[in-house]
Scaffold this motif. Structure first.
Motif, mmCIF file in Angstrom:
data_model
loop_
_atom_site.group_PDB
_atom_site.id
_atom_site.type_symbol
_atom_site.label_atom_id
_atom_site.label_comp_id
_atom_site.label_asym_id
_atom_site.label_seq_id
_atom_site.Cartn_x
_atom_site.Cartn_y
_atom_site.Cartn_z
ATOM 1 N N LEU A 176 -3.891 7.707 -43.307
ATOM 2 C CA LEU A 176 -4.404 6.334 -43.328
ATOM 3 C C LEU A 176 -3.371 5.331 -42.820
ATOM 4 C CD1 LEU A 176 -6.279 6.150 -46.767
ATOM 5 C CD2 LEU A 176 -7.291 6.372 -44.504
ATOM 6 N N GLY A 177 -2.089 5.735 -42.818
ATOM 7 C CA GLY A 177 -1.055 4.837 -42.326
ATOM 8 C C GLY A 177 0.065 4.547 -43.298
ATOM 9 N N GLU A 203 -7.060 1.758 -47.320
ATOM 10 C CA GLU A 203 -6.893 1.452 -45.905
ATOM 11 C C GLU A 203 -6.898 -0.058 -45.665
ATOM 12 O OE1 GLU A 203 -8.374 3.541 -41.793
ATOM 13 O OE2 GLU A 203 -9.844 3.274 -43.399
ATOM 14 N N GLN A 204 -7.718 -0.768 -46.439
ATOM 15 C CA GLN A 204 -7.766 -2.236 -46.318
ATOM 16 C C GLN A 204 -6.439 -2.861 -46.742
ATOM 17 O OE1 GLN A 204 -11.076 -4.045 -48.361
ATOM 18 N NE2 GLN A 204 -10.079 -6.040 -48.480
ATOM 19 N N ASP A 261 -12.509 11.079 -40.753
ATOM 20 C CA ASP A 261 -13.529 10.208 -40.154
ATOM 21 C C ASP A 261 -14.845 10.957 -39.973
ATOM 22 O OD1 ASP A 261 -11.778 8.113 -40.062
ATOM 23 O OD2 ASP A 261 -11.202 8.409 -37.959
ATOM 24 N N LYS A 300 -6.762 12.571 -39.626
ATOM 25 C CA LYS A 300 -7.589 11.359 -39.644
ATOM 26 C C LYS A 300 -8.940 11.638 -38.989
ATOM 27 C CE LYS A 300 -8.037 6.885 -40.467
ATOM 28 N NZ LYS A 300 -9.381 6.568 -40.008
ATOM 29 N N ILE A 348 -3.505 -1.366 -46.645
ATOM 30 C CA ILE A 348 -2.529 -1.018 -45.608
ATOM 31 C C ILE A 348 -2.646 -1.983 -44.431
ATOM 32 C CG2 ILE A 348 -1.858 0.764 -43.944
ATOM 33 C CD1 ILE A 348 -2.891 2.844 -46.006
ATOM 34 N N LYS A 349 -3.893 -2.305 -44.032
ATOM 35 C CA LYS A 349 -4.106 -3.198 -42.883
ATOM 36 C C LYS A 349 -3.581 -4.599 -43.171
ATOM 37 C CE LYS A 349 -7.613 -4.883 -39.673
ATOM 38 N NZ LYS A 349 -7.069 -6.243 -39.693
ATOM 39 N N LEU A 375 -10.526 5.427 -50.624
ATOM 40 C CA LEU A 375 -9.695 5.505 -49.427
ATOM 41 C C LEU A 375 -9.919 4.299 -48.517
ATOM 42 C CD1 LEU A 375 -9.927 9.298 -48.488
ATOM 43 C CD2 LEU A 375 -8.056 8.101 -49.644
ATOM 44 N N SER A 376 -11.160 3.839 -48.443
ATOM 45 C CA SER A 376 -11.467 2.649 -47.643
ATOM 46 C C SER A 376 -10.729 1.435 -48.190
ATOM 47 C CB SER A 376 -12.976 2.401 -47.637
ATOM 48 O OG SER A 376 -13.292 1.205 -46.968
#
Length: 747
Positions: free
Chosen positions: A693-694, A661-662, A725, A721, A664-665, A657-658
């Motif tokens: 996560l977006g 998320e990267q 977290d 979220k 997505i960013k 997931l991390s």
């Protein structure tokens, strides 16, 4: 073979036929069989061990051992010389049994008096049914002729076991194909269905394994083989005129059909008392036992050739299965060892499910099953041997399980599950035209995956906002030759028209790995999933890629067009692929053909490396689709075809997931649209976490859109979220449990 052995073999089979035809209980028949074999072989002991279950052999009859041990002595597969014979599928023949590898002494049998041991597997078409054992006091190995005679007898025992000749008394003598069976396989396509077994290759039952007249049987065998050879020659003639690429394959096929060794062995079997059908099946069983253990892919492929030829020959001899498709039941569940895409598409969408003995999660059959949204279970070992046409079968695609001939308890529970699914689908239908908007106001675009023109009616019925992935390789896989540009253009045009103005993202040809075109020479690669595949093939064979891109441009005919390239791993690959599109556009412009009103050129992110590409990649690409199926296997180094490792790793693992998320960013920083495409996008809890996560675009199978939308509309993503977290802060490896526990109180 010496005349005496040959004569004795026929005499023994004749006596066996009389014993088997007698009106008596199954145990009495079995006792008579071991008695006849012991006398014929001049041996003090003859015993028959049959499988009680898939892992346990049971002594079911004996002449010479202690009778009290019958139905009491049991051993595991591989245990002792009997278990070793069953596990290896080959003869164990030794003059000194106690010193032989794997020997195990069974004191209750009284076998310590006997020195020699010869175990012959009782098997039918690769399925091990038991072991035939002969023992003598004298320390001697049986001669090759004697072993051959026992193999002939074992073949007859296998056929008679299949026909239920030994049903009756005794714990191990229950009727075959009548008991409930649960087969555990692997999940290839989710869903659940209830139906009737429909065998792709109907079982040919040999009802007359023993024959009186070897001359007449050999004449029947020769006539059937001539008919078989003629049919292969006809196939070759047709291939030479329309499909030269297949000639090499069919030449190998003809080589088997004309094999003198194959013919010689079957003729010898007939001369020793077997019918023509039994001789064919005996050689098929022995070949399957040998070749199935080979690690050589070429030899395993040849096994399929030999299997197919043997089945064709059996159908000619028996007349069985000549027009099986005319008898397709109302709710057919297709059962097969394996099946190609062309054969599967011939069945049409009438199928309610598929269960395969082999297969893979990325195979052609899986692609078609996903397109049809019907459950598919693969690697269900033993299903083709156990299932009969007409059997009731329940397919649980969520668990990778098939229930054959289920008892009422299982059947009732399964029907309750289907009823719950039906009620859920009715609820989902009520929100079909509503947006997937969460309580916090986030709007998620839910799109569908497709690969066939027949899929497109699901676009409106499912509530999908568009096609996030249209797989173009099926049109290449189901043909025997490369499709023409005009054919592809017409197909893509129908897809766009059927979409009714909704966006369709066409993925260019994704072949290689487990998707091999029948008219392209396969590559022998040690790790094909990471080998010459997808865009790598397209860039190395630019003519094929250009032809497909031109077909897409012409199909658009002035409409908007979205194209994405698969398996992009670095910036320069995307630039090279984009350059091919530029060449195709230039050619269409020169020819005066209309260009798309808008054009998006995207990439599939299926390897971790692309997430670390230079900023230039994210700025240059028009959109990114995260290919979750491949990405997860490369991220965790866990082959998605390998059940032993793929289930160890969770999509909701914190590290994965991390990583998402990267991605997505990075897309947000460059203002690049990003979506998630794959099986996990269609799982409600996973989809919920992706949205938290977006991610604002998810592409999935049509049947998943309702459940995902239903959940998204009932939650607040900021709360989701926060739960994620908190789980991460607590050091959890996965957020799954935390999110699932939270959902219990929310929905």
């Amino acid at each position: 073979m010496p005349h005496r052995i040959e004569t004795e073999s026929r005499k023994l089979l004749g006596r066996l036929r009389e014993a088997l035809a007698a009106d008596s209980e199954g145990q009495a028949r079995l006792n008579k069989v071991v008695d006849l074999i012991a006398n014929s072989m001049r041996a003090e002991v003859c015993s028959i061990y049959l499988f009680r279950d898939s892992e346990t052999l049971e002594l079911c009859a004996t002449q010479g051992l202690e009778q009290d041990s019958v139905h009491q002595t049991r051993m595991r597969l591989g245990e002792g010389l009997v278990g070793r014979t069953a596990k290896s599928g080959s003869v164990v023949n030794t003059a000194d049994a106690p010193s032989a590898k794997g020997f195990r002494y069974m004191p209750e049998t009284g076998e310590e008096r006997f020195s020699s041991f010869c175990g012959v597997p009782i098997q039918r078409l690769g399925e091990s049914l038991g072991v035939l054992v002969v023992q003598t006091k004298a320390a001697r190995e049986l001669t090759p002729d004697e072993v051959y005679a026992l193999e002939i007898v074992a073949m007859v025992i296998a056929e008679m076991t299949e026909l239920g000749a030994f049903v009756g008394e005794g714990a191990a003598l229950s009727a075959r194909h009548q008991q409930p069976v649960m087969l555990k396989g692997s999940v290839a396509q989710e869903g659940a269905s209830e139906g009737t077994v429909y065998l792709h290759e109907p079982r040919v039952v040999v009802t007359n394994p023993i024959a009186d007249d070897p001359v007449a049987e050999n004449e029947r065998l020769h006539a059937a083989i001539e008919e078989l050879r003629q049919s292969v020659d006809n196939m070759l003639t047709g291939a030479r005129s329309v499909d030269p690429e297949q000639v090499q394959v069919l030449e190998a096929y003809r080589m088997f059909a004309n094999s003198p060794g194959w013919m010689r062995r079957m003729k010898a079997d007939v001369e020793n008392g077997l019918s023509a059908e039994a001789a064919v099946e005996k050689e098929q069983s022995l070949a399957r036992a040998r070749l199935s253990k080979s690690g050589d892919p070429y030899l395993r492929e040849r096994l399929h050739d030999l299997d197919d030829l043997s089945n064709r020959l059996l159908r000619i001899l028996t007349g069985q299965g000549a027009d099986a498709r005319a008898d397709m039941p109302d709710n057919p569940i297709l059962v097969a060892r394996n099946i190609g895409p062309g054969e599967l598409l011939e069945y049409g969408k009438a199928l309610k499910g598929i269960v395969l003995e082999e297969g893979s999660v990325g195979s052609h059959a899986t692609i078609v099953a996903r397109a049809w949204a019907i459950p598919l279970v693969i690697n269900a070992k033993g299903v083709t041997a156990e299932a009969l046409n007409g059997d009731t079968i329940l397919v649980d695609g969520e668990q990778g399980i098939a229930h054959l001939r289920p008892d009422e308890t299982v059947h009732g529970a399964f029907r309750d599950k289907l009823a719950m699914q039906t009620r859920a689908q009715e609820r989902y239908a009520s929100i079909r035209d509503l947006p997937a908007e969460t309580k916090c106001g986030a709007r998620i675009s839910l799109q569908m995956n497709a690969g066939l023109i027949a899929d497109l009616p699901s676009l409106s019925g499912s509530g999908a906002e568009g096609v996030g992935l249209f797989r173009t390789e099926l049109q290449f896989l189901v043909r025997n030759q490369m499709p023409r540009r005009a054919e592809l253009s017409a197909l893509y045009s129908r897809v766009l028209n059927a979409a009714g103005g909704k966006r369709v993202a066409f993925r260019t040809l994704d072949i290689g790995s487990d998707k091999v075109l029948p008219y392209m020479k396969p590559n022998d690669e040690p790790n094909p999933a990471m080998g010459w595949r997808a865009i790598r093939v397209g860039l190395d064979k630019p003519g094929v890629l250009r032809m497909q891109l031109q077909a897409l441009l012409r199909a658009a005919d002035g409409q908007p067009l979205a194209v994405m390239f698969p398996f992009i791993t670095q910036l320069r690959e995307f630039q090279a692929a984009k350059a091919e599109m530029a060449k195709a556009v230039a050619r269409e412009t020169k020819l005066g053909h209309p260009l798309p009103s808008e054009m998006e050129i995207g990439a599939m992110l299926e390897t971790p490396s692309l997430a670390f590409a230079p900023d230039a990649f994210f700025e240059e690409v028009d959109f990114i689709s995260i290919g979750g199926n491949d990405l997860k296997q490369f991220f965790f180094a866990a082959d998605r075809e390998n059940e032993r490792v793929r289930r160890r790793y969770d999509t909701l693992d914190v590290s994965f997931l991390s990583f998402i998320e990267q991605v997505i960013k990075r897309c947000a920083d460059s203002n690049t649209p990003v979506s998630f495409c794959g099986e996990d996008a269609g799982r409600p809890v996973e989809a919920l976490c992706f949205a938290a996560l977006g991610l604002r675009s998810l592409s999935m199978r049509p049947a998943s859109i309702g459940p995902v939308k239903h959940l998204l509309r009932r939650v607040d993503l900021t709360e989701v979220k926060s739960v994620m977290d908190k789980a991460i802060a607590n050091g959890d490896q996965s957020v799954r449990r935390a999110v699932a526990d939270w959902l219990v109180y929310q929905v």
